[in-house]
Design a protein around this motif. Structure first.
Motif, PDB file in Angstrom:
ATOM      1  N   GLN A  85     -14.087 -12.541   3.749  1.00 12.86           N
ATOM      2  CA  GLN A  85     -15.241 -12.041   3.317  1.00 12.86           C
ATOM      3  C   GLN A  85     -15.773 -10.594   4.372  1.00 12.86           C
ATOM      4  OE1 GLN A  85     -17.091 -12.010   0.361  1.00 12.86           O
ATOM      5  NE2 GLN A  85     -17.834 -10.329   1.067  1.00 12.86           N
ATOM      6  N   GLN A  86     -15.577 -11.201   5.684  1.00 10.93           N
ATOM      7  CA  GLN A  86     -15.852 -10.172   6.858  1.00 10.93           C
ATOM      8  C   GLN A  86     -14.922  -8.797   6.674  1.00 10.93           C
ATOM      9  OE1 GLN A  86     -15.521 -11.911  10.578  1.00 10.93           O
ATOM     10  NE2 GLN A  86     -15.711  -9.809  11.556  1.00 10.93           N
ATOM     11  N   THR A  87     -13.610  -9.133   6.013  1.00 15.01           N
ATOM     12  CA  THR A  87     -12.920  -7.781   6.138  1.00 15.01           C
ATOM     13  C   THR A  87     -13.359  -6.890   4.883  1.00 15.01           C
ATOM     14  OG1 THR A  87     -11.020  -8.699   7.205  1.00 15.01           O
ATOM     15  CG2 THR A  87     -10.460  -7.063   5.824  1.00 15.01           C
ATOM     16  N   LEU A  88     -13.654  -7.629   3.803  1.00 16.03           N
ATOM     17  CA  LEU A  88     -14.066  -6.970   2.721  1.00 16.03           C
ATOM     18  C   LEU A  88     -15.323  -6.150   3.058  1.00 16.03           C
ATOM     19  CD1 LEU A  88     -13.850  -9.667  -0.093  1.00 16.03           C
ATOM     20  CD2 LEU A  88     -12.372  -7.878  -0.190  1.00 16.03           C
ATOM     21  N   ASP A  89     -16.287  -6.840   3.660  1.00 17.35           N
ATOM     22  CA  ASP A  89     -17.456  -6.080   4.337  1.00 17.35           C
ATOM     23  C   ASP A  89     -17.200  -5.024   5.138  1.00 17.35           C
ATOM     24  OD1 ASP A  89     -19.136  -7.819   2.590  1.00 17.35           O
ATOM     25  OD2 ASP A  89     -19.396  -9.071   4.462  1.00 17.35           O
ATOM     26  N   GLU A  90     -16.298  -5.032   5.975  1.00 23.92           N
ATOM     27  CA  GLU A  90     -15.911  -4.108   6.980  1.00 23.92           C
ATOM     28  C   GLU A  90     -15.368  -2.968   6.261  1.00 23.92           C
ATOM     29  OE1 GLU A  90     -15.267  -6.884  11.067  1.00 23.92           O
ATOM     30  OE2 GLU A  90     -13.524  -6.181   9.778  1.00 23.92           O
ATOM     31  N   THR A 125     -11.418  -0.057  -5.619  1.00 24.93           N
ATOM     32  CA  THR A 125     -10.824  -1.007  -6.825  1.00 24.93           C
ATOM     33  C   THR A 125      -9.761  -1.782  -6.604  1.00 24.93           C
ATOM     34  OG1 THR A 125      -9.179   0.820  -7.623  1.00 24.93           O
ATOM     35  CG2 THR A 125     -11.413   0.885  -8.555  1.00 24.93           C
ATOM     36  N   ALA A 126      -8.968  -1.970  -5.357  1.00 28.30           N
ATOM     37  CA  ALA A 126      -8.101  -2.929  -5.013  1.00 28.30           C
ATOM     38  C   ALA A 126      -7.693  -2.704  -3.405  1.00 28.30           C
ATOM     39  CB  ALA A 126      -6.856  -2.681  -6.075  1.00 28.30           C
ATOM     40  N   VAL A 127      -7.495  -3.706  -2.872  1.00 28.97           N
ATOM     41  CA  VAL A 127      -6.642  -3.780  -1.570  1.00 28.97           C
ATOM     42  C   VAL A 127      -5.262  -4.526  -1.960  1.00 28.97           C
ATOM     43  CG1 VAL A 127      -6.558  -4.678   0.564  1.00 28.97           C
ATOM     44  CG2 VAL A 127      -8.772  -3.656  -0.214  1.00 28.97           C
ATOM     45  N   GLN A 158       5.514  -5.637   4.124  1.00 30.46           N
ATOM     46  CA  GLN A 158       5.052  -5.086   3.030  1.00 30.46           C
ATOM     47  C   GLN A 158       4.127  -4.081   3.547  1.00 30.46           C
ATOM     48  OE1 GLN A 158       2.614  -8.713   1.925  1.00 30.46           O
ATOM     49  NE2 GLN A 158       3.941  -8.841  -0.098  1.00 30.46           N
ATOM     50  N   GLU A 159       3.781  -3.119   2.483  1.00 34.79           N
ATOM     51  CA  GLU A 159       2.977  -1.956   2.893  1.00 34.79           C
ATOM     52  C   GLU A 159       1.594  -2.252   2.377  1.00 34.79           C
ATOM     53  OE1 GLU A 159       5.383   2.047   2.650  1.00 34.79           O
ATOM     54  OE2 GLU A 159       5.599   0.963   0.687  1.00 34.79           O
ATOM     55  N   SER A 160       0.545  -1.977   3.209  1.00 34.42           N
ATOM     56  CA  SER A 160      -0.936  -2.164   2.792  1.00 34.42           C
ATOM     57  C   SER A 160      -1.279  -1.137   2.140  1.00 34.42           C
ATOM     58  CB  SER A 160      -1.761  -2.524   4.110  1.00 34.42           C
ATOM     59  OG  SER A 160      -1.688  -1.647   5.011  1.00 34.42           O
ATOM     60  N   SER A 161      -2.139  -1.006   1.185  1.00 35.59           N
ATOM     61  CA  SER A 161      -2.708   0.034   0.744  1.00 35.59           C
ATOM     62  C   SER A 161      -4.243  -0.142   0.003  1.00 35.59           C
ATOM     63  CB  SER A 161      -1.837   0.685  -0.522  1.00 35.59           C
ATOM     64  OG  SER A 161      -1.583  -0.321  -1.465  1.00 35.59           O
ATOM     65  N   LEU A 162      -4.754   0.802  -0.136  1.00 38.59           N
ATOM     66  CA  LEU A 162      -6.324   0.934  -0.537  1.00 38.59           C
ATOM     67  C   LEU A 162      -6.349   1.833  -1.799  1.00 38.59           C
ATOM     68  CD1 LEU A 162      -9.468   0.544   0.972  1.00 38.59           C
ATOM     69  CD2 LEU A 162      -9.099   2.427  -0.535  1.00 38.59           C
ATOM     70  N   PHE A 163      -6.908   1.300  -3.123  1.00 35.44           N
ATOM     71  CA  PHE A 163      -7.049   1.896  -4.354  1.00 35.44           C
ATOM     72  C   PHE A 163      -8.380   2.407  -4.235  1.00 35.44           C
ATOM     73  CE2 PHE A 163      -3.458  -0.430  -4.992  1.00 35.44           C
ATOM     74  CZ  PHE A 163      -2.547   0.195  -5.779  1.00 35.44           C
ATOM     75  N   ILE A 196      -4.736  -9.283   5.561  1.00 35.84           N
ATOM     76  CA  ILE A 196      -5.013  -7.950   5.458  1.00 35.84           C
ATOM     77  C   ILE A 196      -6.409  -7.480   6.315  1.00 35.84           C
ATOM     78  CG2 ILE A 196      -5.237  -5.819   4.201  1.00 35.84           C
ATOM     79  CD1 ILE A 196      -3.859  -7.362   1.803  1.00 35.84           C
ATOM     80  N   THR A 197      -6.567  -6.632   7.203  1.00 36.02           N
ATOM     81  CA  THR A 197      -7.583  -6.230   7.868  1.00 36.02           C
ATOM     82  C   THR A 197      -7.873  -4.893   7.840  1.00 36.02           C
ATOM     83  OG1 THR A 197      -6.425  -5.735  10.104  1.00 36.02           O
ATOM     84  CG2 THR A 197      -6.938  -8.005   9.630  1.00 36.02           C
TER      85      THR A 197
END
Length: 218
Positions: A85-90, A125-127, A158-163, A196-197
């Motif tokens: 939740q902390q990461t989601l908020d950050e 919309t996604a991480v 893996q490759e991290s990404s954000l939509f 994931i951070t």
């Protein structure tokens, strides 16, 4: 078994071999923008592939201010085994502050809708974390891959990404002017157990912000 999510979960398990997709697939559209039919593949100012639509009625000089709406998660995000939740908020806070800053450097921010103003809204919309070289998706909050896929994927990096989905509408008429769906890549993760951070995702967020500053429409 699935990672616990408190929103409806769409499980994507795409086993076809191939290169990692650099733009959002239609199955990954969240519904935030409503209509995606006019999106076209193009390049961002930095040369990264993106999906975008610009109304033929849009002229940048017609608008003198922007009503900025804070970035949200769509659908609502909840923590999982890989993202706290902390990461989601950050992630939301950082994306919001950086995007707001970039837009304010292009046009003045205003608080009242009216003539010659744009209303800008955006949603994460996604991480995601995707296995390199295989189209195999673990997406948060939209989807999570079932645990049984571990045997097929092993501990591949893996490759991290954000939509991110963004829409700008005429604040007076409500007509859409610009729509963007962007998939931004962050740092490489050692395996599919690595949390994931924000640090992982920040390079992709920063790149999107730079493209927002450099974006030009006649």
């Amino acid at each position: 078994m699935r990672f616990p999510l408190c929103v409806p979960v769409l499980t994507l398990a795409l086993l076809a071999a191939g290169c990692t997709s650099h733009v959002a697939d239609k199955k990954q559209y969240s519904g935030f923008l409503g209509d995606y039919s006019q999106l076209q593949s193009t390049q961002s100012p930095s040369g990264k592939p993106t999906l975008r639509w610009i109304s033929p009625d849009y002229h940048d000089a017609d608008y003198r201010g922007v009503v900025y709406t804070p970035v949200v998660y769509y659908p609502a995000a909840h923590p999982t085994a890989r993202i706290s939740q902390q990461t989601l908020d950050e992630v939301r806070s950082y994306t919001d502050s950086q995007l707001k800053r970039a837009i304010s450097e292009r046009k003045p921010l205003v608080t009242t809708k009216g003539p010659r103003t744009l209303l800008v809204k955006a949603a994460i919309t996604a991480v995601s974390a995707e296995n390199e070289g295989v189209q195999f998706y673990e997406v948060v909050p939209i989807a999570a891959v079932v645990a049984s896929t571990m045997a097929a994927t092993g501990h591949r990096t893996q490759e991290s990404s954000l939509f991110l989905e963004i829409e700008a509408v005429d604040a007076q008429t409500g007509k859409p002017m610009i729509k963007v769906v962007r998939k931004a890549f962050g740092k490489t993760l050692p395996n599919n157990n690595t949390p994931i951070t924000l640090t992982d995702l920040r390079p992709g967020i920063d790149e999107m912000v730079r493209d927002t500053l450099a974006f030009s429409v006649p």
